[in-house]
Scaffold this motif. Structure first.
Motif, PDB file in Angstrom:
ATOM      1  N   ILE A   1     -48.056  29.576  55.852  1.00  0.00           N
ATOM      2  CA  ILE A   1     -48.539  30.063  57.228  1.00  0.00           C
ATOM      3  C   ILE A   1     -49.129  29.239  57.888  1.00  0.00           C
ATOM      4  O   ILE A   1     -48.660  30.053  58.916  1.00  0.00           O
TER       5      ILE A   1
ATOM      6  N   VAL B   1     -45.411  28.079  59.371  1.00  0.00           N
ATOM      7  CA  VAL B   1     -44.637  29.499  60.102  1.00  0.00           C
ATOM      8  C   VAL B   1     -45.311  29.783  61.632  1.00  0.00           C
ATOM      9  O   VAL B   1     -44.272  30.159  61.822  1.00  0.00           O
ATOM     10  N   PHE B   2     -46.396  30.327  61.564  1.00  0.00           N
ATOM     11  CA  PHE B   2     -47.040  30.398  62.438  1.00  0.00           C
ATOM     12  C   PHE B   2     -47.657  29.633  63.371  1.00  0.00           C
ATOM     13  O   PHE B   2     -48.428  29.815  64.725  1.00  0.00           O
ATOM     14  N   ASN B   3     -47.032  27.873  63.372  1.00  0.00           N
ATOM     15  CA  ASN B   3     -47.408  27.376  63.972  1.00  0.00           C
ATOM     16  C   ASN B   3     -48.701  26.754  64.380  1.00  0.00           C
ATOM     17  O   ASN B   3     -49.104  27.153  66.048  1.00  0.00           O
ATOM     18  N   LEU B   4     -49.593  26.724  63.452  1.00  0.00           N
ATOM     19  CA  LEU B   4     -51.321  26.605  63.523  1.00  0.00           C
ATOM     20  C   LEU B   4     -51.804  25.070  63.898  1.00  0.00           C
ATOM     21  O   LEU B   4     -51.419  24.885  62.596  1.00  0.00           O
TER      22      LEU B   4
ATOM     23  N   HIS C   1     -55.543  27.476  67.734  1.00  0.00           N
ATOM     24  CA  HIS C   1     -55.764  28.067  66.530  1.00  0.00           C
ATOM     25  C   HIS C   1     -57.383  27.165  65.767  1.00  0.00           C
ATOM     26  O   HIS C   1     -57.448  27.284  64.689  1.00  0.00           O
TER      27      HIS C   1
END
Length: 374
Positions: free
Chosen positions: A255, A258-261, A266
């Motif tokens: 996650i 994929v979501f470049n956290l 974030h």
């Protein structure tokens, strides 16, 4: 009279060996790829942080288990807590101060500036609510552990002694939950007031700070509470918990990718979700490892690494790796030379750690067991 001997638990040795191996793999990347910032290399470097988190949860599990045994005595007294602290301090402090002194000596010899905050290391306050100085950097985790040993055990004893004849295991769990909630409040304050520019900023100002990280150890208290309360259930489902832990860990990091956290975009995720989920995924591995019964291949090696893991952790980076980087220009070396440097790093780390364990740590532990037996 000789103190009683206690057999080693294979599962605990495996967890310790795994934790320190993750730390070493992470540090080896700085020797092999000194200038690389690729996603793959960064992933390997994060393994070092995971290794420390595993040490935290494992420490909480062991300490929580010891406290559960202590509080179940019929006539619980404060002297039992003082004895617990004395045993802990004789386990952690001698190695810490020895390696701190070695770092100071080496710094003088190679001309490294001694930080003005050096006196804070003696009280473990060098990273209490702020970033750790750039000296003997491994010490950040020891500060977290030492204050974790003080805070929650004191609260547990206070509640149990104050509310006599009450459910002691329940007060143990209640104390743990209360402290975790209070620490979460501190995390919320950080989340609303801090500003970070990258992972390093977040790691320095949050991940390695005492008041924000003690809960990582206390999750081990929760794990041992439920595993002791429902031993048959956890043993029967140990394989399911193992798979679940690996899946949670993998999905969490997928996650992030994929979501470049990132911490700078974030921050709430890294403050309130990430480290907690890492600890949870590691806790799920415990039923499997703690119920290992059969002998595994390389058991002697695992036991060797496990017994030296504390010394390895303290010496491998500041004393060995940083001085290799100081003496050798890694950027101009080829693959063969870098491989030889890695082997040198592992050899020196192993030798120094083994000497510390055999001639310093183990004699002190034997003295501790004679003076303050279990």
């Amino acid at each position: 009279m000789q103190p009683p001997t206690f057999s080693r638990l294979l599962g605990l040795d495996c967890l310790r060996a795994l934790a320190i191996s993750l730390v070493l793999v992470s540090h080896i990347t700085f020797l092999l790829f000194p200038d690389s910032t690729s996603t793959l290399i960064d992933g390997f470097r994060i393994l070092g942080a995971i290794g420390v988190d595993l040490f935290f949860v494992l420490s909480g599990y062991l300490i929580g288990g010891i406290l559960l045994k202590i509080i179940n005595t019929d006539d619980l007294k404060w002297s039992a807590l003082f004895k617990f602290w004395k045993r802990r301090w004789l386990r952690t402090l001698p190695n810490y101060f020895l390696v701190l002194c070695l770092n100071i000596i080496v710094a003088f010899l190679v001309g490294i500036l001694i930080p003005k905050e050096l006196f804070q290391y003696s009280l473990f306050i060098q990273n209490f609510s702020w970033g750790h100085p750039d000296f003997f950097t491994e010490a950040w985790s020891l500060s977290i552990e030492e204050y974790a040993y003080l805070l929650l055990p004191f609260l547990i004893f206070f509640l149990i002694i104050s509310f006599k004849n009450k459910n002691k295991p329940f007060l143990f769990l209640l104390s743990t939950v209360i402290v975790i909630m209070v620490l979460t409040g501190l995390k919320l304050s950080y989340n609303f007031n801090a500003s970070v520019e990258n992972y390093h900023d977040w790691s320095l100002s949050f991940r390695k700070v005492v008041i924000y990280r003690m809960d990582s150890i206390y999750y081990g208290f929760i794990a041992v509470f439920f595993m002791k309360k429902f031993p048959t259930y956890f043993e029967y489902n140990k394989n399911i918990f193992l798979i679940a832990g690996l899946v949670v860990f993998a999905v969490l990091h997928v996650i992030i990718y994929v979501f470049n956290l990132l911490p700078q975009s974030h921050l709430w995720f890294y403050v309130l979700v990430y480290l907690q989920m890492v600890a949870f995924s590691l806790m799920l591995l415990f039923p499997y490892f703690l119920h290992l019964r059969r002998t595994i291949f390389g058991k002697k090696i695992v036991e060797f690494i496990s017994t030296r893991s504390y010394a390895i952790y303290l010496v491998n980076y500041s004393l060995v790796l940083l001085n290799i980087e100081l003496l050798v220009n890694l950027k101009v070396l080829g693959p063969i030379e870098k491989t030889l440097i890695v082997l040198l790093f592992l050899f020196v780390t192993t030798v120094v750690s083994n000497v510390i364990y055999l001639y310093f740590e183990r004699p002190i532990l034997k003295l501790r067991d004679r003076r303050f037996p279990r």
